[in-house]
Design a protein around this motif. Sequence first.
Motif, PDB file in Angstrom:
ATOM      1  N   PRO A  33       0.807  -1.233   0.000  1.00 46.23           N
ATOM      2  CA  PRO A  33       0.000   0.000   0.000  1.00 46.23           C
ATOM      3  C   PRO A  33       0.836   1.277   0.000  1.00 46.23           C
ATOM      4  CG  PRO A  33      -0.941  -1.594   1.520  1.00 46.23           C
ATOM      5  CD  PRO A  33       0.369  -2.174   1.049  1.00 46.23           C
ATOM      6  N   LYS A 150      -6.135  -1.840  -2.323  1.00 44.69           N
ATOM      7  CA  LYS A 150      -5.218  -2.167  -1.232  1.00 44.69           C
ATOM      8  C   LYS A 150      -5.806  -1.868   0.140  1.00 44.69           C
ATOM      9  CE  LYS A 150      -2.066  -3.550  -4.047  1.00 44.69           C
ATOM     10  NZ  LYS A 150      -1.740  -4.991  -4.138  1.00 44.69           N
ATOM     11  N   SER A 151      -6.797  -0.978   0.203  1.00 44.12           N
ATOM     12  CA  SER A 151      -7.357  -0.582   1.498  1.00 44.12           C
ATOM     13  C   SER A 151      -8.024  -1.731   2.220  1.00 44.12           C
ATOM     14  CB  SER A 151      -8.355   0.568   1.305  1.00 44.12           C
ATOM     15  OG  SER A 151      -7.701   1.723   0.829  1.00 44.12           O
TER      16      SER A 151
END
Length: 419
Positions: A33, A150-151
């Motif tokens: 991330p 990616k969160s």
Amino acid sequence: MTSTPRRPDIDEMDGMVGKAIAELLSRAHLLRPGAVADTLVEYARPFGVQGATIYLADLGRQYLRAIPGADGSPLPELPIDSTLAGRAFRTIEIQYGAPDPVGRHHIWLPLMDGTERLGVLELVVGDVSEAMIGRCRALASFAGLVVVSKSAYSDAHAQVRRTQPMALQAEMVWAFMAPPTFATDDVIIAAAIEPVYGVGGDAYDYALLGDNLHVAVFDAVGHDLPAGLIASVAMASCRNTRRAGGDLPELVARADHAIAGQFGGSRFATALLCDLDVTTGRFRWIACGHPPPLLIRDNKVIKELFRRPRLPLGLPEDRHDLDLAAPPPVHTEHLQPGDRLLLYTDGVVEGRAADGTQFGVRRLGDFVIRHSAAGMPASETLRRLNRAILDFQHGRLADDATTVLVEWRPDDPQRQYGF
């Protein structure tokens, strides 16, 4: 004689951009991330990008906060209301800084997930030609997609977005709620909630299935962990019923049963459960002890959609003389193109200033109309509304405050709706 290297033409440059994006997408599967911005520069440097920083809006939408790069060095947060980066976020338009002494340009591009504003992408480029800006837009689109993907697998972005500790009940409610903004060609929906880090019983939900948009607002009694549990149970029950094909009366009945079964009538939640047919404009709703929606047409609040409400979810039947064994009535209103519906919890209108004055329904409607008429996006209107609600109560809310704005805007105003 030394020859001057030939500069790539536009077609060659665009080919380089396409190749870079393809390689970025391939690499994104295993990208950490915090490595998105640095990787972006690595692949985009050949066509003129010299630096990149990704800023995410904090949950309260007051600041833009940078995702730390590979070296981990922190960058100052940028106020949304007083910086060029913040202007890019507020207006959803690219903003340009003055060139630095060596001719580099800093530009800020809105970072989006569909119509949801995530933050901004700052790029350092050698020129701001139309062709270059087009390439930067492509990079911003890529960055937005990767940030969202990616969160779900890391706390890195969640940490960036937080400026203070979050209460446990707020953690639970935020995990259930849908993103604050969504739009199609036919409908826009935006939501806002305060206090961001301490919300207890307020929550909202929405989902689009075919031509049917479901929207719900909940307000559980209390501001503690049980209130968060009740709001979460209400959302989960409605989603479970909705995904099984249930209609509005079934959503109400099952949520009512779920809350009463778990809390024994000692706690409850008001709710507004709604459906909008985005093709015809038919709006249907059931109010469970909740304030009615406001109908805004031609920049005027033409009426409150008040009907006799059903009891709040979770209250036992034997304490009232109403016949709740029968399905609750479903109310209907036919919208006109451009109509807006404003849903809210009582903490919005019942909040009081120091002199005891309530924020009130009229002030609420006027605020939304005034800012929408100025051309602000729905999400920005509600962001500013949150600030106004907080300022009205000098930063100390007596109750959770939630607003949801739905705008029906069919793409063909001449369509026959068959009301």
